[in-house]
Enzyme design. Structure first.
Site, PDB file in Angstrom:
ATOM      1  N   LYS A 294      60.522  22.041  87.473  1.00  0.00           N
ATOM      2  CA  LYS A 294      59.839  22.595  86.294  1.00  0.00           C
ATOM      3  C   LYS A 294      60.891  22.881  85.224  1.00  0.00           C
ATOM      4  O   LYS A 294      61.632  23.842  85.294  1.00  0.00           O
ATOM      5  CB  LYS A 294      59.091  23.901  86.601  1.00  0.00           C
ATOM      6  CG  LYS A 294      58.162  24.257  85.431  1.00  0.00           C
ATOM      7  CD  LYS A 294      57.941  25.722  85.217  1.00  0.00           C
ATOM      8  CE  LYS A 294      59.020  26.428  84.489  1.00  0.00           C
ATOM      9  NZ  LYS A 294      59.242  26.041  83.071  1.00  0.00           N
TER      10      LYS A 294
ATOM     11  N   GLU B 114      71.784  30.341  88.859  1.00  0.00           N
ATOM     12  CA  GLU B 114      72.934  30.089  87.981  1.00  0.00           C
ATOM     13  C   GLU B 114      72.562  30.664  86.619  1.00  0.00           C
ATOM     14  O   GLU B 114      71.651  30.166  85.967  1.00  0.00           O
ATOM     15  CB  GLU B 114      73.205  28.588  87.923  1.00  0.00           C
ATOM     16  CG  GLU B 114      73.451  28.024  89.327  1.00  0.00           C
ATOM     17  CD  GLU B 114      73.630  26.513  89.346  1.00  0.00           C
ATOM     18  OE1 GLU B 114      74.344  26.001  88.480  1.00  0.00           O
ATOM     19  OE2 GLU B 114      73.033  25.875  90.217  1.00  0.00           O
TER      20      GLU B 114
ATOM     21  N   CYS C  62      76.073  28.003  78.692  1.00  0.00           N
ATOM     22  CA  CYS C  62      76.388  29.147  79.543  1.00  0.00           C
ATOM     23  C   CYS C  62      77.881  29.375  79.604  1.00  0.00           C
ATOM     24  O   CYS C  62      78.348  30.488  79.709  1.00  0.00           O
ATOM     25  CB  CYS C  62      75.833  28.892  80.940  1.00  0.00           C
ATOM     26  SG  CYS C  62      76.431  27.359  81.671  1.00  0.00           S
TER      27      CYS C  62
ATOM     28  N   GLU D 190      75.067  38.163  75.835  1.00  0.00           N
ATOM     29  CA  GLU D 190      75.110  36.720  75.634  1.00  0.00           C
ATOM     30  C   GLU D 190      74.314  36.382  74.367  1.00  0.00           C
ATOM     31  O   GLU D 190      73.111  36.644  74.301  1.00  0.00           O
ATOM     32  CB  GLU D 190      74.496  36.003  76.842  1.00  0.00           C
ATOM     33  CG  GLU D 190      74.653  34.510  76.774  1.00  0.00           C
ATOM     34  CD  GLU D 190      74.037  33.785  77.968  1.00  0.00           C
ATOM     35  OE1 GLU D 190      72.952  34.166  78.409  1.00  0.00           O
ATOM     36  OE2 GLU D 190      74.664  32.812  78.442  1.00  0.00           O
TER      37      GLU D 190
HETATM   38  P1  NAD Z   1      65.133  31.371  80.848  1.00  0.00           P
HETATM   39  O1  NAD Z   1      65.578  32.275  81.949  1.00  0.00           O
HETATM   40  O2  NAD Z   1      64.317  31.952  79.762  1.00  0.00           O
HETATM   41  O3  NAD Z   1      64.286  30.148  81.434  1.00  0.00           O
HETATM   42  C1  NAD Z   1      64.813  29.260  82.384  1.00  0.00           C
HETATM   43  C2  NAD Z   1      63.686  28.620  83.147  1.00  0.00           C
HETATM   44  O4  NAD Z   1      63.031  29.600  83.939  1.00  0.00           O
HETATM   45  C3  NAD Z   1      62.599  27.995  82.262  1.00  0.00           C
HETATM   46  O5  NAD Z   1      62.167  26.798  82.847  1.00  0.00           O
HETATM   47  C4  NAD Z   1      61.510  29.044  82.300  1.00  0.00           C
HETATM   48  O6  NAD Z   1      60.228  28.525  82.039  1.00  0.00           O
HETATM   49  C5  NAD Z   1      61.634  29.527  83.731  1.00  0.00           C
HETATM   50  N1  NAD Z   1      61.070  30.859  84.029  1.00  0.00           N
HETATM   51  C6  NAD Z   1      61.008  31.935  83.219  1.00  0.00           C
HETATM   52  N2  NAD Z   1      60.408  32.969  83.866  1.00  0.00           N
HETATM   53  C7  NAD Z   1      60.098  32.524  85.104  1.00  0.00           C
HETATM   54  C8  NAD Z   1      59.472  33.118  86.244  1.00  0.00           C
HETATM   55  N3  NAD Z   1      59.030  34.380  86.239  1.00  0.00           N
HETATM   56  N4  NAD Z   1      59.313  32.368  87.358  1.00  0.00           N
HETATM   57  C9  NAD Z   1      59.747  31.093  87.398  1.00  0.00           C
HETATM   58  N5  NAD Z   1      60.345  30.472  86.347  1.00  0.00           N
HETATM   59  C10 NAD Z   1      60.530  31.187  85.226  1.00  0.00           C
HETATM   60  O7  NAD Z   1      66.463  30.697  80.299  1.00  0.00           O
HETATM   61  P2  NAD Z   1      66.614  29.739  79.039  1.00  0.00           P
HETATM   62  O8  NAD Z   1      66.509  30.578  77.807  1.00  0.00           O
HETATM   63  O9  NAD Z   1      65.767  28.555  79.219  1.00  0.00           O
HETATM   64  O10 NAD Z   1      68.133  29.237  79.227  1.00  0.00           O
HETATM   65  C11 NAD Z   1      69.240  29.879  78.699  1.00  0.00           C
HETATM   66  C12 NAD Z   1      69.949  30.692  79.761  1.00  0.00           C
HETATM   67  O11 NAD Z   1      70.345  29.852  80.826  1.00  0.00           O
HETATM   68  C13 NAD Z   1      71.231  31.328  79.238  1.00  0.00           C
HETATM   69  O12 NAD Z   1      71.316  32.644  79.708  1.00  0.00           O
HETATM   70  C14 NAD Z   1      72.325  30.471  79.862  1.00  0.00           C
HETATM   71  O13 NAD Z   1      73.561  31.121  80.016  1.00  0.00           O
HETATM   72  C15 NAD Z   1      71.706  30.124  81.178  1.00  0.00           C
HETATM   73  N6  NAD Z   1      72.355  28.938  81.753  1.00  0.00           N
HETATM   74  C16 NAD Z   1      73.158  29.090  82.851  1.00  0.00           C
HETATM   75  C17 NAD Z   1      73.843  27.993  83.381  1.00  0.00           C
HETATM   76  C18 NAD Z   1      74.754  28.140  84.583  1.00  0.00           C
HETATM   77  O14 NAD Z   1      75.146  27.115  85.136  1.00  0.00           O
HETATM   78  N7  NAD Z   1      75.098  29.332  85.000  1.00  0.00           N
HETATM   79  C19 NAD Z   1      73.666  26.736  82.796  1.00  0.00           C
HETATM   80  C20 NAD Z   1      72.838  26.612  81.673  1.00  0.00           C
HETATM   81  C21 NAD Z   1      72.175  27.731  81.171  1.00  0.00           C
END
Ligand code: NAD
Length: 485
Positions: free
Chosen positions: A174, A249, A283, A379
């Site tokens: 997803k 992650e 990230c 962040e």
């Molecule tokens: P987000 O947490 O808002 O969403 C990520 C995913 O989780 C999306 O697909 C979203 O629909 C889903 N999601 C949200 N709530 C959920 C729930 N309750 N249950 C299941 N799925 C759910 O993050 P974002 O804004 O899409 O991405 C940015 C973030 O990702 C930043 O904090 C960035 O640092 C992090 N990131 C981390 C890495 C790493 O390798 N550590 C890599 C890339 C991005």
């Protein structure tokens, strides 16, 4: 206009949910609609994955054949690289040249890497016991729920799919509801690679609805998540309650330490790349720049001069370095960190929206008022660096470690001894020494502290996507006690 559907066992499945608008952030125009996958669609996707796992056609396929399919996935991605990059650019606003030259190639590499890896995977054998041989085999876990973010959908989504299926699992991905277009196309392409039906499935929708349904589904065996730290907590809570293995992650606020004996030009180049690549929405951004006092004035002056010359604009223009933020809402989030007073920090360059249409933000540098300033701790996830000046090495490590995150860090010095000390003292999962962003797929990539639990890497993915089975076999006929004889 495109309608973004689910892809289940090779078939496009449209749900009846209210459509979510997919906007091109460069032009603020509607480019697609996404009817959210409802309960029935999620159920169908998970059951397709379950069937594919249980029938064994993938996990028991000879390893050479599985490797060939994974390599074919890589070839299909490369053959459609221009199309994938174009779609990803429209949906995310990331510069086309960066997507074409980095993310799409990385997606192909992910499949090749795991194809190679599984050809060398081994088990363990214990033969110390005189009467027994005991072997430890690793088996795939089952159906993986893979949840990915919007900031680099193709590179990150493909890593999850490649690592999950390489070890024999089936999966339901997803992606983010904000940026589903590129990764949905990529999953569609995989249909031609020779994967048995149902090994890779895709559902689209919001996290709290479609994502939550997916990880809670009783036929889902494990959860891999990349995204923000607050969401990671929710995922860990749900997975914990259901006793499903999960790896998360998460976010970062990574320190970039520049000592006074650094190669000045290299450190400057690295600092600019570390914060402005991928529109600053990464990230692993070096978003906290720590510079030693002796070179601080010179460094700030040079950084500001270079930042002002960076081209912000149309992500399709090859000269563009920074395209629009992923959405107007995210642009507002980034700009909300621009200091309103000296109590928060001093704006050194940028700090404004660029242009009237599109979600563009100028490359920004702020000198933080102190280490607890919000802009030095949270962040921001945009082309926005916070800077502090330090005097001693110990002060640099204290500043670097004064963070709830611990994803990566950067350190610049020409002294081997300083580098060796720094890499020991910094609390982060990865330390890049005299280089920006070197991603070695074999090595672990995961965060410390609130940047995550678990992560990618060859052995790490094998440990997560397989489980150990201990099998003991007698070496010779056993003299068993004859109970009841
Ligand atoms: P987000 O947490 O808002 O969403 C990520 C995913 O989780 C999306 O697909 C979203 O629909 C889903 N999601 C949200 N709530 C959920 C729930 N309750 N249950 C299941 N799925 C759910 O993050 P974002 O804004 O899409 O991405 C940015 C973030 O990702 C930043 O904090 C960035 O640092 C992090 N990131 C981390 C890495 C790493 O390798 N550590 C890599 C890339 C991005």
């Amino acid at each position: 206009m495109d309608t973004i559907t689910a892809l289940i066992a090779g078939e496009k499945v449209a749900s009846g949910g209210a459509p979510i608008a997919i906007i091109d952030p460069a032009t603020d125009t509607l480019v697609a609609e996404l009817p959210e996958a409802d309960d029935a669609t999620v159920d169908r996707a998970v059951l397709a994955a379950r069937r594919a796992f249980d029938d064994g056609s993938w996990r028991f396929m000879p390893v050479e054949a599985r490797q060939a399919v994974l390599r074919r996935c890589a070839e299909l991605i490369e053959a459609s690289a221009d199309t994938l990059a174009d779609i990803e650019c429209t949906n995310t606003g990331l510069p086309l040249a960066q997507i074409r030259g980095r993310s799409v190639l990385r997606a192909a590499d992910n499949f090749r890497f795991f194809a190679d890896y599984i050809g060398q995977a081994t088990g363990r054998l214990y033969e110390q016991h005189p009467d027994y041989l005991t072997m430890v085999r690793r088996e795939p876990v089952g159906v993986a729920a893979l949840i990915s973010p919007w900031n680099s959908p193709i590179a990150l989504g493909s890593m999850k799919v490649a690592s999950a299926i390489a070890f024999g699992n089936s999966c339901v991905l997803k992606p983010s509801e904000q940026a589903p277009l590129g990764i949905s196309k990529l999953v569609e392409l995989l249909g031609e690679a020779g994967l048995p039906e149902g090994v890779v499935n895709l559902v689209n929708g919001r996290g709290a609805t479609t994502g939550d349904r997916l990880i809670r589904h009783p036929e889902v065996d494990l959860v891999s998540f990349t995204g923000g730290t607050p969401t990671g907590r929710v995922i860990m809570r749900t997975a914990g309650e259901l006793l499903k293995p999960a790896e998360v992650e998460l976010g970062g606020k990574s320190a970039n330490i520049i000592f006074d004996d650094a190669d000045f030009e290299a450190a400057l180049d690295g600092a600019l790349l570390g914060i402005f690549t991928n529109n600053g929405q990464q990230c692993l951004a070096g978003s906290r720049i720590l510079v030693q006092r002796g070179i601080a004035d010179r460094f700030i002056e040079a950084f500001v001069e270079r930042a002002r010359r960076i081209k912000v604009g149309d992500p399709r223009d090859p000269a563009t370095v920074i395209g629009p933020m992923v959405s107007q809402r995210h642009m507002q989030h980034v700009l909300s960190f621009v200091p309103g007073s000296a109590a928060e920090g001093e704006l050194l360059t940028g700090g404004c929206r660029a242009g009237d249409t599109g979600a563009y933000v100028e490359p920004t540098l702020v000198r933080a008022a102190d280490r607890d300033a919000r802009l030095f701790q949270e962040e921001i996830f945009g082309p926005f660096a916070a800077l502090m000046v330090f005097d001693t090495d110990d002060e640099a490590y204290a500043l670097a470690n004064h963070s709830r995150f611990g994803l990566v860090s950067y350190v610049w010095s020409q002294s081997l001894q300083r580098i060796m000390t720094a890499q020991e003292r910094i609390q982060a999962g990865t330390v890049w020494c005299n280089t920006p962003m070197m991603r070695e797929l074999r090595a672990p990539f995961g965060g410390w502290k609130e940047s995550g639990i678990g992560g990618d890497g060859g052995l790490e993915c094998e440990a997560f996507y397989t489980r150990a089975k201990t099998v003991s076999i007698p070496r010779r006929p056993l003299q068993l006690r004859k109970l009841g004889a």
